[in-house]
Design an enzyme around this catalytic site. Structure first.
Site, short mmCIF file in Angstrom:
data_model
loop_
_atom_site.label_atom_id
_atom_site.label_comp_id
_atom_site.label_asym_id
_atom_site.label_seq_id
_atom_site.Cartn_x
_atom_site.Cartn_y
_atom_site.Cartn_z
N HIS A 159 0.86 -1.83 -0.19
CA HIS A 159 -0.30 -0.06 0.18
C HIS A 159 0.80 1.16 -0.15
O HIS A 159 0.53 2.48 -0.74
CB HIS A 159 -0.34 -0.12 1.01
N LYS A 198 -18.06 -5.75 8.56
CA LYS A 198 -17.02 -7.17 8.31
C LYS A 198 -15.37 -6.69 9.55
O LYS A 198 -15.72 -5.61 10.17
CB LYS A 198 -15.65 -5.90 7.43
N ARG A 215 -2.45 -6.08 -7.75
CA ARG A 215 -0.99 -7.14 -7.77
C ARG A 215 -1.73 -7.99 -8.75
O ARG A 215 -0.47 -8.11 -9.91
CB ARG A 215 -1.29 -7.15 -6.50
N SER A 274 -2.74 -7.73 3.19
CA SER A 274 -3.43 -7.91 4.43
C SER A 274 -3.75 -9.25 5.13
O SER A 274 -3.61 -9.14 5.93
CB SER A 274 -4.25 -7.18 4.64
O1 PNS Z 1 -9.22 -2.68 0.51
P1 PNS Z 1 -10.38 -3.59 0.36
O2 PNS Z 1 -11.34 -3.83 0.99
O3 PNS Z 1 -10.37 -3.21 -1.40
O4 PNS Z 1 -11.09 -1.48 -0.16
C1 PNS Z 1 -12.98 -1.67 -0.61
C2 PNS Z 1 -12.77 -0.49 0.16
C3 PNS Z 1 -13.49 0.35 0.76
C4 PNS Z 1 -12.75 1.05 -1.23
C5 PNS Z 1 -14.78 -0.37 -0.88
O5 PNS Z 1 -15.23 -2.12 -0.51
C6 PNS Z 1 -15.45 0.99 -1.05
O6 PNS Z 1 -15.99 1.52 -1.99
N1 PNS Z 1 -16.60 0.87 -0.23
C7 PNS Z 1 -17.03 2.15 0.02
C8 PNS Z 1 -18.99 1.55 -0.15
C9 PNS Z 1 -18.96 1.40 -1.82
O7 PNS Z 1 -18.46 2.75 -1.88
N2 PNS Z 1 -19.15 0.75 -2.81
C10 PNS Z 1 -19.38 0.79 -3.16
C11 PNS Z 1 -18.39 0.48 -4.42
S1 PNS Z 1 -18.72 0.49 -6.42
#
Ligand code: PNS
Length: 157
Positions: free
Chosen positions: A17, A41, A90, A128
């Site tokens: 990251h 989560k 990745r 992670s």
């Molecule tokens: O590290 P991650 O788990 O890939 O992060 C995911 C994250 C937080 C970027 C994603 O879940 C997110 O954008 N959540 C916010 C809710 C949202 O906007 N959902 C619709 C996205 S299409």
């Protein structure tokens, strides 16, 4: 002012990251690292800790700001006056999910663009979840996460 947002769970932040943060910070006037809070989560670290780890690790990059958000990413972007989402890729396996999210975010707000950055090859296998699993079984994760995270991870597990 060009403002980008690099969103993620960052539970916890890894050197993969940080590699993206460092490189993406050069593309924007301001890069906001957005820690997404998802109450459905289960996370190992609290939001406050996750924010602190990123703040400590990025203190030498002046145009990086760290904040948390709950709800839609697109709403956080609007609040922050940002128009570019930065995501790290990745491997091809990341692509399908990321592609889906990018298209949904574009549907929600066509003004917002998602850009993908390839993770440096030395961190391409890192996640992670893998860090938590390896550290949980007593494996060595030195050099893969910031020192501040390593200390707290050992205390936690
Ligand atoms: O590290 P991650 O788990 O890939 O992060 C995911 C994250 C937080 C970027 C994603 O879940 C997110 O954008 N959540 C916010 C809710 C949202 O906007 N959902 C619709 C996205 S299409």
């Amino acid at each position: 002012m060009k403002i980008g947002v690099y969103p993620g769970s960052f539970d916890p932040v890894t050197n993969g990251h940080l590699d993206i943060i460092e490189r993406a910070s050069k593309l924007f006037d301001k890069l906001i690292v957005g820690v997404g809070v998802n109450n459905n989560k289960k996370s190992l670290f609290s939001v406050e800790k996750r924010l602190e780890f990123i703040e400590v690790s990025c203190k030498s990059i002046p145009n990086v700001e760290v904040d948390s958000f709950s709800g839609l990413l697109i709403e956080f972007m609007r609040e922050k006056n940002a128009n570019t989402i930065v995501k790290g890729l990745r491997a091809i396996s990341d692509f399908e999910y990321e592609f889906q999210m990018a298209l949904m975010n574009r549907k929600l707000n066509p003004e917002i663009e998602t850009i993908f950055m390839m993770t440096s090859s030395k961190y391409s296998y890192l996640s992670s979840s893998l860090i938590k699993e390896v550290a949980g079984f007593g494996g060595c994760v030195r050099g893969l996460i910031p020192e501040v995270v390593e200390k707290e991870l050992h205390k936690k597990l």
